[in-house]
Design an enzyme around this catalytic site. Structure first.
Site: not given
Ligand code: MV4
Length: 445
Positions: A158, A165, A201, A208, A237, A275, A292, A295
C-alpha cells in the site's frame, strides 16, 4: 456561534449543509464553477459566488478563489463537505490564518491520519488492533521480500500517502513481489508525489465496517456505532447500511472502544470515521481514519437520530458533546444513485435529466440536488444523489428500498437504479451474506 458559513463544495452535500444551516439560523454562501451556475445549491444558499472554470483545480480546489469568496461575503466559517479540500491540511491551516473557522479537525489531525504508516504507528501505540505486517517504509525489493517471508503470503503493498485503494498491490508469492513492488512505487509516485510503500498481511474476503465517532475540544470522544460498506466496486462504495448484518453486541462494543481510542490518540475534534477490515472470525483491524463527513453519514443519522452536520458545526463552535455512545434504534440502507450505466461497466453517463420523479412515502429519505431539466456536468463525480430507506428491521428496510426504487424515474441519463433493484432481490444480499468481494462475483446479466 457562527453566523455565516461558506460551503466549499457542490452537489448533494452542499445542499445537505445548507439545509442544516437554515435550520440553525446560520446564513450560507454557495460557491460554484461556471458549469454549476444552474445548480440547486446556488439557488438554495443565501448568497452565491462564482469561483472559476469547470475544472476542479480552477474552482472547487482553488484555495485563493475560495478564500476571496469567503472574504468578500464576510463568511466566518468554511464547511468543506467531502472530497475536494475536505482532507487538505494546508487548506485547513490557511482558513485558520485568515480568521475563518474550518468546520472539521485541526490541520495536525488531518496530517496525522494522512500518512498511513504514521497513522498505523499511532494506532499501535494507542492499543488499536492493526493488520499484522512489516509496518514501516519498504526500502528495497530485498527488504520487501524479507518482510513478506516473516508475515507469510499473501501480502498487500500500500502507498503510505494513499488511501481508498489507489496504488495497492496484492502479492500471492515471492516470484511476483519484485514486479508488484516496482509498479506500486511508480503508481504511488504518479498519484501522490510520494513513492513510499508499506506491506501488510492480505486479509482475504474481509468486510469493510466503519465506526462513526465524534470528539470535542474538551477531550471527550463518543462513537455512534457502525456502517457496513462492504458493497463496493473498484473501491467505490455503492450501498451502505447500519447496523451491519455481521455485527454482534460484543463486536460493536470492542470496535466502538477501539474507534474511541483511535480518535483519543490524536485528540480528535470534529466528526470522523474509523475504517476497519473485519475477517470471517470477527477479528478487526484498523485500516484508515477519515477526518471528514462522509457520503454515507445519513444511515448513521437515521438510526441514531442525529444531524451529523449540526454536530460538526456545534463542535466547531466550541460546544461540548455528551460523551456517551449511541446505538442503532432502526435499520437504514443507503443506495448511491450515480449517473452511470451499470450494464456498461458503470461508464459515466452525464447529460440532461429530461424526466424526473423521486420516490417518497414512509421510511424514505432522498438527498439529491437533481431536478427535471438539470444537466449533469461531465467534470465531477457521477453521484447524483442518495436514497435511504429506514425501518425497524433489515428485511423491512430492504422491502422499503425496493418499493422506493420502483417509483424512481430518471430519464435522459443512465443510472445505477436498476443495479440496486437487482441487488435488493439478491438472495445473498438479503441474507446479509456478503464481503468486499461480493460485487466481483455478482453478475449483472
Ligand atoms: C486491505 C485488504 C486486505 N488486506 N488490507 C482497500 C481500500 C483501502 N482502504 C484498503 N483496502 C483493502 N485493504 C489488507 N491488509 C483489502 C482491501 C480491499 C477493500 C477494503 C475495503 C473495501 C473494499 C475493498 C476491496 C478490495 C480490497
Amino acid at each position: 456561534m457562527l453566523k455565516k458559513i461558506l460551503i466549499a463544495n457542490r452537489g448533494e452535500i452542499a445542499l445537505r449543509v445548507i439545509r442544516t444551516c437554515r435550520e440553525m439560523g446560520i446564513k450560507t454562501v454557495a460557491v460554484y464553477s461556471t458549469a454549476d451556475k444552474d445548480s440547486l445549491h446556488v439557488k438554495f444558499a443565501d448568497e452565491a459566488v462564482c469561483i472559476g472554470r469547470p475544472q476542479s483545480t480552477d474552482s472547487y480546489l482553488n484555495i485563493p478563489h475560495l478564500m476571496a469568496a469567503a472574504e468578500i461575503t464576510n463568511a466566518d466559517a468554511i464547511h468543506p463537505g467531502y472530497g475536494f479540500l475536505a482532507e487538505n491540511a494546508r487548506f485547513a491551516q490557511i482558513c485558520g490564518e485568515h480568521g475563518i473557522k474550518f468546520i472539521g479537525p485541526k490541520p495536525e489531525m488531518i496530517t496525522a491520519m494522512g500518512d498511513k504508516i504514521t497513522a498505523k504507528e499511532t494506532m499501535i501505540k494507542a492499543g488499536v488492533p492493526v493488520v499484522p505486517g512489516g509496518g514501516g517504509l519498504l526500502e528495497s525489493v530485498n527488504h520487501a521480500k524479507g518482510v513478506a517471508k516473516e508475515i507469510g503470503y499473501p501480502v498487500i503493498l500500500k502507498a503510505t500517502a494513499g488511501g481508498g485503494g489507489k496504488g495497492m498491490r496484492v502479492v500471492w508469492e515471492e516470484s511476483e513481489l519484485e514486479n508488484a513492488f516496482n509498479t506500486a512505487k511508480q503508481e504511488a509516485a504518479a498519484s501522490f508525489k510520494n513513492d513510499g510503500v508499506y506491506m501488510e498481511k492480505f486479509v482475504e474476503e474481509p468486510r469493510h465496517i466503519e465506526i462513526q465517532i465524534a470528539g470535542d475540544r474538551y477531550g471527550k470522544v463518543c462513537h455512534m456505532s457502525e456502517r457496513d460498506c462492504s458493497i463496493q466496486r473498484r473501491h467505490q462504495k455503492l450501498v451502505e447500511e447500519s447496523p451491519s448484518p455481521f455485527m454482534t453486541n460484543d463486536l460493536r462494543e470492542k470496535m466502538g472502544e477501539a474507534a474511541v481510542k483511535a480518535a483519543m490518540a490524536i485528540n480528535y475534534e470534529s466528526v470522523g470515521t474509523i475504517e476497519f477490515l473485519v475477517d470471517k472470525h470477527k477479528n478487526f483491524y484498523f485500516m484508515e481514519m477519515n477526518t471528514r463527513i462522509q457520503v454515507e453519514h445519513c444511515v448513521t443519522e437515521e438510526v441514531t437520530n442525529f444531524d451529523l452536520i449540526k454536530e460538526q458545526i456545534k463542535i466547531a463552535s466550541g460546544e461540548s458533546i455528551s460523551g456517551r455512545n449511541y446505538y442503532p434504534e432502526m435499520h437504514a440502507i443507503e443506495c448511491r444513485i450515480n449517473a452511470e450505466d451499470p450494464y456498461n461497466d458503470f461508464r459515466p453517463s452525464p447529460g440532461k435529466i429530461t424526466v424526473l420523479h423521486q420516490p417518497g412515502g414512509h421510511g424514505v429519505r432522498i438527498d439529491s440536488h437533481i431536478y427535471a431539466g438539470y444537466v449533469i456536468p461531465p467534470y465531477y463525480d457521477s453521484m447524483i444523489g442518495k436514497i435511504i430507506s429506514i425501518a425497524r428491521t433489515r428485511q423491512e428496510a430492504i422491502n422499503t428500498m425496493s418499493r422506493a426504487l420502483s417509483e424512481y424515474v430518471i430519464e435522459g441519463v443512465k443510472t445505477t437504479i436498476p443495479f440496486h433493484q437487482q441487488l435488493m432481490r439478491n438472495e445473498n444480499f438479503r441474507k446479509g451474506n456478503f464481503t468486499t468481494k461480493f460485487l466481483d462475483d455478482f453478475n449483472m446479466l
